[in-house]
Design a protein around this motif. Structure first.
Motif, PDB file in Angstrom:
ATOM      1  N   VAL A   9       0.824  -1.215   0.000  1.00 19.95           N
ATOM      2  CA  VAL A   9       0.000   0.000   0.000  1.00 19.95           C
ATOM      3  C   VAL A   9       0.862   1.272   0.000  1.00 19.95           C
ATOM      4  CG1 VAL A   9      -1.830   1.278   1.171  1.00 19.95           C
ATOM      5  CG2 VAL A   9      -1.895  -1.223   1.129  1.00 19.95           C
ATOM      6  N   TYR A  79      -4.984  -8.629  -3.333  1.00 22.06           N
ATOM      7  CA  TYR A  79      -4.740  -8.466  -1.894  1.00 22.06           C
ATOM      8  C   TYR A  79      -3.885  -7.227  -1.677  1.00 22.06           C
ATOM      9  CZ  TYR A  79      -6.243 -13.279  -1.950  1.00 22.06           C
ATOM     10  OH  TYR A  79      -6.973 -14.418  -2.143  1.00 22.06           O
ATOM     11  N   PHE A  80      -4.302  -6.405  -0.735  1.00 21.14           N
ATOM     12  CA  PHE A  80      -3.490  -5.251  -0.359  1.00 21.14           C
ATOM     13  C   PHE A  80      -2.764  -5.594   0.930  1.00 21.14           C
ATOM     14  CE2 PHE A  80      -7.012  -3.638  -2.872  1.00 21.14           C
ATOM     15  CZ  PHE A  80      -6.356  -2.832  -3.791  1.00 21.14           C
ATOM     16  N   THR A  82      -0.004  -4.608   4.025  1.00 19.60           N
ATOM     17  CA  THR A  82       0.610  -3.472   4.696  1.00 19.60           C
ATOM     18  C   THR A  82       1.184  -3.849   6.053  1.00 19.60           C
ATOM     19  OG1 THR A  82       0.258  -1.217   5.480  1.00 19.60           O
ATOM     20  CG2 THR A  82      -1.604  -2.714   5.693  1.00 19.60           C
ATOM     21  N   GLN A  93      -6.208  -2.118   9.620  1.00 26.92           N
ATOM     22  CA  GLN A  93      -6.900  -2.869   8.571  1.00 26.92           C
ATOM     23  C   GLN A  93      -8.163  -2.125   8.135  1.00 26.92           C
ATOM     24  OE1 GLN A  93      -9.109  -6.453   9.429  1.00 26.92           O
ATOM     25  NE2 GLN A  93      -8.238  -7.455   7.626  1.00 26.92           N
ATOM     26  N   THR A  96      -7.413   1.152   6.345  1.00 23.69           N
ATOM     27  CA  THR A  96      -6.912   0.905   4.987  1.00 23.69           C
ATOM     28  C   THR A  96      -8.046   0.462   4.060  1.00 23.69           C
ATOM     29  OG1 THR A  96      -4.823   0.220   5.995  1.00 23.69           O
ATOM     30  CG2 THR A  96      -5.117  -0.293   3.674  1.00 23.69           C
ATOM     31  N   GLN A  97      -8.941  -0.369   4.591  1.00 19.61           N
ATOM     32  CA  GLN A  97     -10.091  -0.801   3.781  1.00 19.61           C
ATOM     33  C   GLN A  97     -10.957   0.400   3.412  1.00 19.61           C
ATOM     34  OE1 GLN A  97     -11.467  -3.738   6.642  1.00 19.61           O
ATOM     35  NE2 GLN A  97     -11.239  -5.354   5.117  1.00 19.61           N
ATOM     36  N   VAL A 110      -7.705  -6.471   2.670  1.00 20.30           N
ATOM     37  CA  VAL A 110      -6.500  -5.871   3.246  1.00 20.30           C
ATOM     38  C   VAL A 110      -5.889  -6.825   4.255  1.00 20.30           C
ATOM     39  CG1 VAL A 110      -5.618  -4.004   4.701  1.00 20.30           C
ATOM     40  CG2 VAL A 110      -7.277  -3.498   2.889  1.00 20.30           C
ATOM     41  N   THR A 112      -2.961  -7.133   7.029  1.00 17.92           N
ATOM     42  CA  THR A 112      -1.891  -6.503   7.791  1.00 17.92           C
ATOM     43  C   THR A 112      -0.873  -7.598   8.072  1.00 17.92           C
ATOM     44  OG1 THR A 112      -3.176  -6.885   9.776  1.00 17.92           O
ATOM     45  CG2 THR A 112      -3.351  -4.718   8.793  1.00 17.92           C
TER      46      THR A 112
END
Ligand SMILES: [Mg+2]
Length: 206
Positions: A9, A79-80, A82, A93, A96-97, A110, A112
């Protein structure tokens, strides 16, 4: 078979550096290299600021929308990933979402990732991972390789080419196997605005 793509990210999608520098300037005054204790004060401030991660800007906002569209059209699983430290308020999470939704990517997955990106990439069986840090890339590669691109746009272009090459390279037998798969007629798919057609969840969150 849909391809599986992982996106880092910060530094790839979100301009962490800019907002971090602005926060640092507010707290420590502007300019120059920051000493370790000044850096720590900035991170302390971030950890106490509710929803700090929601302030970040996207590098290429239209590419986030494009990524959503392309992933829906081509049935990519995205998939993100971070390793953001937490701030006050919601979890990293959730922040970020929510941030990705605001940028035009609904229902983002997302992850983590506290530990090794390589372990996460292996567990997810990613075909491609996009990251701005060489150490993460080296951590992730097993038997493949590293390609360097300068923008998110170029990264998505490259993934499209990768998918095309993979499909063409998959051979006659697997193409034959495609005949026996359930057909993917357009009317079996949901519109881009899936929420608009599926409606809201029931029961609604309290
Ligand atoms: Mg990064």
């Amino acid at each position: 078979m849909s391809i599986r793509v992982g996106f880092d990210v910060d530094g790839v999608i979100a301009n962490f550096n800019k907002t971090f520098r602005e926060t640092a300037a507010k707290i420590e005054g502007g300019g120059g290299q920051m000493a370790a204790d000044a850096m720590k004060r900035v991170w302390d401030h971030i950890s106490r600021t509710a929803q700090w991660w929601l302030q970040l800007e996207a590098y290429e906002p239209d590419q986030i929308e494009r990524l959503y569209r392309v992933s829906r059209e081509r049935r990519w699983e995205v998939y993100f990933m971070t390793t953001r430290p937490s701030s006050a308020g919601e979890t990293t999470q959730f922040q970020t979402q929510w941030w990705l939704e605001m940028q035009g990517f609904p229902l983002p997955a997302v992850l983590t990732v506290p530990g090794s990106r390589g372990d996460a990439a292996n567990a997810l069986k990613l075909d491609i991972a996009v990251d701005d840090r060489l150490t993460n890339c080296v951590d992730i590669i097993a038997a493949c390789g590293i390609g360097v691109v300068g923008t998110l746009q170029a990264a998505i272009d490259a993934i499209e080419q990768f998918e095309e090459a993979k499909r063409q390279g998959s051979g006659r037998l697997s193409r034959l196997a495609d005949w026996f798969k359930p057909s993917k007629h357009e009317d079996e798919r949901l519109p881009m605005d899936a929420r608009g057609s599926l409606g809201s969840v029931f029961p609604p969150p309290k």
